[in-house]
Design a protein around this motif. Structure first.
Motif, mmCIF file in Angstrom:
data_model
loop_
_atom_site.group_PDB
_atom_site.id
_atom_site.type_symbol
_atom_site.label_atom_id
_atom_site.label_comp_id
_atom_site.label_asym_id
_atom_site.label_seq_id
_atom_site.Cartn_x
_atom_site.Cartn_y
_atom_site.Cartn_z
ATOM 1 N N LEU A 215 22.150 33.874 14.726
ATOM 2 C CA LEU A 215 22.130 34.469 16.186
ATOM 3 C C LEU A 215 20.194 35.545 15.547
ATOM 4 O O LEU A 215 21.212 36.453 14.971
ATOM 5 N N LEU B 205 18.931 38.480 17.704
ATOM 6 C CA LEU B 205 18.631 39.593 18.483
ATOM 7 C C LEU B 205 17.776 39.804 19.002
ATOM 8 O O LEU B 205 18.082 41.289 20.026
ATOM 9 N N HIS C 178 20.811 35.703 21.701
ATOM 10 C CA HIS C 178 21.363 36.678 22.253
ATOM 11 C C HIS C 178 20.700 38.279 22.470
ATOM 12 O O HIS C 178 20.854 39.223 21.737
ATOM 13 N N ASP D 147 27.232 41.082 26.775
ATOM 14 C CA ASP D 147 27.351 39.269 26.987
ATOM 15 C C ASP D 147 28.399 38.613 26.350
ATOM 16 O O ASP D 147 28.420 39.128 25.153
ATOM 17 N N LEU E 55 27.942 36.514 22.984
ATOM 18 C CA LEU E 55 27.969 37.069 22.031
ATOM 19 C C LEU E 55 29.364 37.223 21.475
ATOM 20 O O LEU E 55 29.252 36.706 20.198
ATOM 21 N N ASP F 6 30.068 33.464 20.199
ATOM 22 C CA ASP F 6 29.235 32.176 19.951
ATOM 23 C C ASP F 6 28.908 33.319 17.368
ATOM 24 O O ASP F 6 28.559 32.555 17.209
#
Length: 223
Positions: free
Chosen positions: A5, A7, A30, A147, A150, A153
């Motif tokens: 992920l 960010l 994200h 979000d 996030l 996921d």
């Protein structure tokens, strides 16, 4: 395939995502922040010996005033910032390979003292040494709303890349303590790592604050 992920804000998130995908990660983006330009007044270029940029966002969002300084010796903290300067019409850029303190030391070693630093409203700690810095904020990072995707996921075993202390603080706000034990953090610096808080499956940061070294650390978690 290990999930990764990213960010950091766009468009930098896209560059990191491309590198990560080539290394075989399942990449999701994200962004926690979005860069926004600020109004600023460009001081006369003849008051400075050199120009310093420590963020590609500063190059992209400074606007037409940046062109006033093309004749100054120009320094970039790293390759991404240097590339943005080249795209912005700066023919010669001295590119650093470390952090802001390292490029400041290079500027001082080259004999410059009065330095214009165009940056964001928040900057990483920097040892300026003998430099007389005039720092002007030309952009800010706006916090994006939380979000829910996030949390969805961030599946067990996922690795989260943190590119700033502020992002670490924001992540700690988004993911509660009881949801961290199966997630791994790779941060760009020890300061960013500390900002993430505790309770994670693992926490690591590279010796150099660069994407490639962060991804190498992430790959080591897959072994």
């Amino acid at each position: 395939m290990r999930r990764l992920l990213i960010l950091r804000p766009e468009p930098a998130a896209g560059r990191t995502a491309d590198k990560a995908a080539r290394r075989g990660f399942d990449v999701l983006r994200h962004p926690l922040f979005a860069p926004l330009p600020l109004d600023w007044s460009a001081p006369p270029a003849d008051g400075f010996d050199a120009l310093l940029l420590t963020s590609a966002n500063a190059v992209r969002l400074a606007g037409p005033g940046l062109a006033d300084y093309r004749a100054l010796p120009t320094y970039a903290v790293g390759a991404a910032t240097a590339a943005a300067l080249h795209e912005g019409g700066f023919a010669e850029v001295i590119c650093g390979e470390g952090d802001a303190s390292a490029i400041a030391a290079r500027i001082a070693a080259d004999g410059h003292r009065a330095v214009l630093h165009l940056a964001g409203t928040t900057v990483a700690p920097m040892e300026a040494g003998p430099l007389r810095l005039t720092r002007i904020a030309v952009y800010t990072m706006a916090c994006l709303p939380s979000d829910p995707a996030l949390l969805r996921d961030a599946t067990p075993g996922a690795i989260l890349l943190i590119h700033s202390p502020r992002a670490g603080e924001r992540l700690a706000e988004c993911i509660p303590l009881d949801g961290r034990s199966a997630l791994h953090i790779v941060a760009i610096s020890q300061a960013a790592l500390a900002a993430c808080g505790s309770g994670w499956a693992s926490l690591s940061a590279p010796h150099k604050p660069v994407d490639d070294d962060m991804l190498a650390l992430a790959l080591s978690l897959c072994e």
